[in-house]
Design a protein around this motif. Structure first.
Motif, PDB file in Angstrom:
ATOM      1  N   LEU A   1      66.750  20.120  24.733  1.00  0.00           N
ATOM      2  CA  LEU A   1      67.315  20.088  25.817  1.00  0.00           C
ATOM      3  C   LEU A   1      66.584  19.827  26.968  1.00  0.00           C
ATOM      4  CD1 LEU A   1      70.359  22.613  24.800  1.00  0.00           C
ATOM      5  CD2 LEU A   1      70.374  20.095  24.919  1.00  0.00           C
ATOM      6  N   ALA A   2      67.020  19.250  28.076  1.00  0.00           N
ATOM      7  CA  ALA A   2      66.393  19.483  29.151  1.00  0.00           C
ATOM      8  C   ALA A   2      65.617  20.556  29.571  1.00  0.00           C
ATOM      9  CB  ALA A   2      67.097  18.806  30.417  1.00  0.00           C
ATOM     10  N   ARG A   3      64.165  20.372  29.998  1.00  0.00           N
ATOM     11  CA  ARG A   3      63.259  21.428  30.408  1.00  0.00           C
ATOM     12  C   ARG A   3      62.866  22.533  29.183  1.00  0.00           C
ATOM     13  NH1 ARG A   3      61.345  20.258  34.378  1.00  0.00           N
ATOM     14  NH2 ARG A   3      60.833  22.221  35.324  1.00  0.00           N
TER      15      ARG A   3
ATOM     16  N   GLY B   1      60.619  21.863  27.236  1.00  0.00           N
ATOM     17  CA  GLY B   1      59.283  21.810  27.030  1.00  0.00           C
ATOM     18  C   GLY B   1      58.620  20.600  26.187  1.00  0.00           C
ATOM     19  N   LYS B   2      59.448  19.353  26.018  1.00  0.00           N
ATOM     20  CA  LYS B   2      59.045  18.180  25.136  1.00  0.00           C
ATOM     21  C   LYS B   2      57.948  17.500  25.771  1.00  0.00           C
ATOM     22  CE  LYS B   2      63.256  16.419  26.056  1.00  0.00           C
ATOM     23  NZ  LYS B   2      63.755  17.336  26.610  1.00  0.00           N
ATOM     24  N   THR B   3      57.714  17.213  27.038  1.00  0.00           N
ATOM     25  CA  THR B   3      56.739  16.635  27.755  1.00  0.00           C
ATOM     26  C   THR B   3      55.530  17.146  27.629  1.00  0.00           C
ATOM     27  OG1 THR B   3      58.316  15.505  29.514  1.00  0.00           O
ATOM     28  CG2 THR B   3      56.117  15.256  29.798  1.00  0.00           C
TER      29      THR B   3
ATOM     30  N   TRP C   1      52.918  21.078  36.422  1.00  0.00           N
ATOM     31  CA  TRP C   1      53.448  20.548  35.327  1.00  0.00           C
ATOM     32  C   TRP C   1      53.959  19.113  35.513  1.00  0.00           C
ATOM     33  CZ3 TRP C   1      52.705  23.707  31.434  1.00  0.00           C
ATOM     34  CH2 TRP C   1      52.588  25.078  31.667  1.00  0.00           C
ATOM     35  N   PRO C   2      53.903  18.707  34.464  1.00  0.00           N
ATOM     36  CA  PRO C   2      54.558  17.217  34.574  1.00  0.00           C
ATOM     37  C   PRO C   2      55.804  16.964  35.163  1.00  0.00           C
ATOM     38  CG  PRO C   2      53.818  17.502  32.236  1.00  0.00           C
ATOM     39  CD  PRO C   2      53.773  18.846  33.227  1.00  0.00           C
ATOM     40  N   ASP C   3      56.306  16.108  35.741  1.00  0.00           N
ATOM     41  CA  ASP C   3      57.535  15.973  36.307  1.00  0.00           C
ATOM     42  C   ASP C   3      58.493  15.492  35.105  1.00  0.00           C
ATOM     43  OD1 ASP C   3      55.603  14.039  38.015  1.00  0.00           O
ATOM     44  OD2 ASP C   3      57.000  12.520  37.128  1.00  0.00           O
TER      45      ASP C   3
ATOM     46  N   ASP D   1      53.741  32.187  25.977  1.00  0.00           N
ATOM     47  CA  ASP D   1      52.874  32.519  26.737  1.00  0.00           C
ATOM     48  C   ASP D   1      53.509  33.584  27.898  1.00  0.00           C
ATOM     49  OD1 ASP D   1      53.781  30.048  27.806  1.00  0.00           O
ATOM     50  OD2 ASP D   1      52.099  29.857  29.066  1.00  0.00           O
ATOM     51  N   HIS D   2      54.616  33.384  28.025  1.00  0.00           N
ATOM     52  CA  HIS D   2      55.477  34.393  28.924  1.00  0.00           C
ATOM     53  C   HIS D   2      55.553  35.684  28.448  1.00  0.00           C
ATOM     54  CE1 HIS D   2      56.632  30.292  30.779  1.00  0.00           C
ATOM     55  NE2 HIS D   2      56.606  31.323  31.945  1.00  0.00           N
ATOM     56  N   LEU D   3      54.995  35.831  27.112  1.00  0.00           N
ATOM     57  CA  LEU D   3      55.136  37.340  26.416  1.00  0.00           C
ATOM     58  C   LEU D   3      53.823  37.746  25.808  1.00  0.00           C
ATOM     59  CD1 LEU D   3      58.236  36.503  24.346  1.00  0.00           C
ATOM     60  CD2 LEU D   3      58.150  38.071  26.442  1.00  0.00           C
TER      61      LEU D   3
ATOM     62  N   LEU E   1      55.692  29.271  19.903  1.00  0.00           N
ATOM     63  CA  LEU E   1      54.715  28.641  20.368  1.00  0.00           C
ATOM     64  C   LEU E   1      54.754  28.321  22.032  1.00  0.00           C
ATOM     65  CD1 LEU E   1      55.033  25.505  21.360  1.00  0.00           C
ATOM     66  CD2 LEU E   1      55.123  25.231  19.139  1.00  0.00           C
ATOM     67  N   ALA E   2      53.521  28.224  22.589  1.00  0.00           N
ATOM     68  CA  ALA E   2      53.285  27.769  23.831  1.00  0.00           C
ATOM     69  C   ALA E   2      52.140  26.671  23.826  1.00  0.00           C
ATOM     70  CB  ALA E   2      52.498  28.882  24.786  1.00  0.00           C
ATOM     71  N   SER E   3      52.702  25.430  24.300  1.00  0.00           N
ATOM     72  CA  SER E   3      52.086  24.174  23.990  1.00  0.00           C
ATOM     73  C   SER E   3      50.852  24.084  24.990  1.00  0.00           C
ATOM     74  CB  SER E   3      52.947  22.930  24.567  1.00  0.00           C
ATOM     75  OG  SER E   3      54.358  23.005  23.901  1.00  0.00           O
ATOM     76  N   VAL E   4      51.117  24.839  26.235  1.00  0.00           N
ATOM     77  CA  VAL E   4      50.021  25.181  27.043  1.00  0.00           C
ATOM     78  C   VAL E   4      50.089  26.565  27.401  1.00  0.00           C
ATOM     79  CG1 VAL E   4      49.085  24.709  29.304  1.00  0.00           C
ATOM     80  CG2 VAL E   4      50.134  22.821  28.045  1.00  0.00           C
TER      81      VAL E   4
HETATM   82  N1  LIG Z   1      54.022  28.767  30.646  1.00  0.00           N
HETATM   83  C1  LIG Z   1      54.649  27.484  30.013  1.00  0.00           C
HETATM   84  N2  LIG Z   1      55.495  26.639  30.546  1.00  0.00           N
HETATM   85  C2  LIG Z   1      55.891  25.887  29.992  1.00  0.00           C
HETATM   86  C3  LIG Z   1      55.488  25.578  28.679  1.00  0.00           C
HETATM   87  N3  LIG Z   1      55.989  24.018  28.621  1.00  0.00           N
HETATM   88  C4  LIG Z   1      56.920  24.080  29.588  1.00  0.00           C
HETATM   89  N4  LIG Z   1      56.756  24.758  30.483  1.00  0.00           N
HETATM   90  C5  LIG Z   1      57.653  24.943  31.662  1.00  0.00           C
HETATM   91  O1  LIG Z   1      58.974  24.288  31.325  1.00  0.00           O
HETATM   92  C6  LIG Z   1      59.168  23.134  32.002  1.00  0.00           C
HETATM   93  C7  LIG Z   1      59.767  22.143  31.434  1.00  0.00           C
HETATM   94  O2  LIG Z   1      58.764  21.286  30.499  1.00  0.00           O
HETATM   95  P1  LIG Z   1      58.991  20.050  30.246  1.00  0.00           P
HETATM   96  O3  LIG Z   1      58.036  19.724  28.964  1.00  0.00           O
HETATM   97  O4  LIG Z   1      59.021  18.852  31.350  1.00  0.00           O
HETATM   98  O5  LIG Z   1      60.253  19.818  29.615  1.00  0.00           O
HETATM   99  P2  LIG Z   1      61.317  18.549  29.009  1.00  0.00           P
HETATM  100  O6  LIG Z   1      62.620  18.363  29.824  1.00  0.00           O
HETATM  101  O7  LIG Z   1      61.782  19.181  27.406  1.00  0.00           O
HETATM  102  O8  LIG Z   1      60.332  17.266  28.670  1.00  0.00           O
HETATM  103  C8  LIG Z   1      57.803  22.663  32.762  1.00  0.00           C
HETATM  104  O9  LIG Z   1      57.739  22.209  34.069  1.00  0.00           O
HETATM  105  C9  LIG Z   1      56.914  24.074  32.627  1.00  0.00           C
HETATM  106  O10 LIG Z   1      57.409  24.794  33.675  1.00  0.00           O
HETATM  107  C10 LIG Z   1      54.217  26.282  28.147  1.00  0.00           C
HETATM  108  O11 LIG Z   1      53.977  25.908  27.062  1.00  0.00           O
HETATM  109  N5  LIG Z   1      53.810  27.123  28.893  1.00  0.00           N
END
Ligand SMILES: Nc1nc2c(ncn2[C@@H]2O[C@H](COP(=O)(O)OP(=O)(O)O)[C@@H](O)[C@H]2O)c(=O)[nH]1
Ligand SMILES: [Mg+2]
Length: 482
Positions: free
Chosen positions: A36-38, A40-42, A100-102, A341-343, A378-381
């Motif tokens: 879903l939106a946000r 973490g796909k991008t 973070w990417p838009d 990574d928030h935990l 996981l944490a991608s970043v």
């Molecule tokens: N700390 C942390 N934040 C993340 C990570 N992945 C995503 N986020 C947060 O989640 C937001 C949405 O991620 P995004 O990849 O744009 O989501 P998408 O809408 O699924 O493409 C980002 O702007 C970050 O604030 C991660 O691995 N670590």
């Protein structure tokens, strides 16, 4: 045990080799990245490519750990009519600007070609291997459209209005429901009215999704994530209260809406499933479990429901028109709880257990045959590092990072420049505690800036740090790099 392993390996190698030998071309995996939106796909896709092309630390990804992965490079994608995932821009934001990417709301694609040395003698004899990894990033909201295909406009209208009148949605839906009540379905068709209704309906769907106590999503998925179709007639419709009215009467409001609903199905939903979804081999579904936990028990229940709906779309065997189209079938699905990574790391397994609990029922219901399903946190970043902080004589396992400007904890606001140690709190040991009691969990969820990357003496940037990204890669690709 040993025997099984050998047979499995041989089978994999033979499959890879024969594909290479008979196809006379490089084998390809199509990997879907959704959520879903946000969710973490991008960030996931950018981190995956960055780690594979920058020699990332991936000890649990065996092809890398054993030194068999020779190189990975971006190449032109196979589909000319699909937007390319803007990898360079996203990585620049992450690495150079620490932003973070838009967010994006459409489908995109990227091809990564991996050169590797096979682990087996048999395979090596044929020459070193290459694998095209075609990654398709698409909004999870679009998957929620699948059930629409088997519904008529009248059935969908009735169901959508009933849902909107439910206690948790009535508030958001009030303006739209009121307008719908004033429309006679057999009145003459009117573009202005259609637009107005579609606008109010979209506002309602969006309000449900941004509600901080819910993450619920209802179709039509493009009303939330329009992609390139914003404002086209196929997206300008709304349910109507049909009563006994015959929606087939020519020139009526009901007929106009029905026609557009059918257009949406045939011009939007079907092509997406046929041209993109049905061609996937593997799938990762990213889930922002932490945000839902943070929002409370209602949001967690909603998330579970949405995941169940998403999972249902992977059950291709039952949806007959689609199964006819499927030439390949998804043989691995990974559910990943993002932003771990928030935990503190001692909670990563607990996060995994909670996600496992959220998808368990849906997985069981789906009764996948021949599909491996796995669950991971996981944490991608990785935007934080760990430390023990002593507070009032107690040692608390904490995380250190730079909170985004505007974030605050206990009334203290951050400027986006200052590093801070935060005790994020603990997840429960028993995931049932969360699910059954509806008990709210206290996690301190602060959004951090992406990490500052170290550079080598030669000025090269190192790969982006992560948590368990290598496990995800091993599950999704490991067997194809044998
Ligand atoms: N700390 C942390 N934040 C993340 C990570 N992945 C995503 N986020 C947060 O989640 C937001 C949405 O991620 P995004 O990849 O744009 O989501 P998408 O809408 O699924 O493409 C980002 O702007 C970050 O604030 C991660 O691995 N670590
Ligand atoms: Mg995105």
């Amino acid at each position: 045990m040993q025997l099984t392993t050998i047979t499995d390996e041989t089978r994999l190698v033979l499959a890879n080799v024969s594909e290479r030998a008979t196809g006379m071309m490089t084998p390809t995996i199509r990997l879907g990245v959704t959520g879903l939106a946000r969710a973490g796909k991008t960030v996931f896709l950018a981190a995956l490519v960055h780690n594979l092309t920058h020699g990332g630390r991936l000890p649990l990804f065996k092809a890398v750990a054993t030194g068999r992965l020779a190189a990975a490079r971006l190449e032109p994608q196979p589909d000319d009519d699909v937007p390319r995932f803007d990898y360079e821009r996203h990585v620049q934001a992450l690495v150079d600007e620490r932003l973070w990417p838009d967010s994006t709301s459409r489908l995109s694609e990227l091809r990564l070609t991996i050169a590797y040395e096979s682990a087996s003698f048999l395979s090596r004899a044929i020459g070193s291997g290459e694998l095209h990894l075609d990654i398709v990033d698409y909004p999870g909201e679009w998957l929620l459209d699948l059930p629409l295909l088997s519904k008529s406009y009248a059935e969908w209208s009735r169901a959508a209005i009933a849902v909107a009148e439910g206690p948790s949605r009535r508030g958001h839906a009030a303006a739209w429901l009121e307008r719908v009540a004033a429309i006679a379905p057999d009145a003459a068709e009117d573009e202005t009215v259609a637009r107005e209704l579609a606008g109010l309906f979209t506002d309602y769907l969006k309000a449900c999704r941004t509600d901080e106590h819910a993450v619920s999503t209802q179709p039509p998925g493009r009303f939330l994530m329009p992609g390139d179709l914003d404002r086209s007639p196929a997206l300008t419709f709304s349910p109507l209260r049909l009563g006994g009215a015959d929606s087939r009467r020519g020139g009526s409001m009901a007929r106009m809406m029905e026609r557009r609903f059918e257009s949406y199905k045939s011009h939007v939903v079907r092509p997406f499933f046929r041209d993109h979804f049905a061609r996937l081999d593997r799938q990762i579904v990213l889930v922002d479990v932490l945000s839902a936990l943070n929002a409370g028990a209602g949001a967690v229940a909603d998330l579970e429901r949405a995941l169940g709906d998403i999972l249902a779309s992977f059950r291709l065997g039952r949806t007959n028109w689609l199964s006819g189209l499927v030439t390949r079938r998804i043989d691995r699905i990974l559910f990943a709880a993002t932003k771990a990574d928030h935990l503190h790391h001692r909670d990563h397994d607990r996060l995994e257990a909670i996600l496992g609990r959220l998808v368990a029922r849906a997985i069981e219901r789906a009764k996948f045959v021949g599909t491996y399903v796995n669950v991971l946190a996981l944490a991608s970043v990785r935007a934080t590092r760990e430390a023990s902080v002593t507070h009032a004589g107690e040692t608390l396992p904490s995380i250190i990072g730079t909170p985004l400007p505007g974030e605050s904890v206990d009334g203290r606001a951050f400027d986006g420049k200052t590093e801070t140690a935060i005790f994020p709190g603990d997840l429960p040991d028993d995931p049932e505690a969360m699910a059954s009691g509806g008990e709210d969990i206290e996690v301190r969820f602060v959004r951090f800036r992406p990490p500052k990357l170290e550079r080598t003496a030669e000025g090269l940037t190192l790969s982006l740090p992560h948590v368990r990204l290598d496990r995800a890669l091993e599950f999704l690709l490991g067997d194809r790099l044998w």
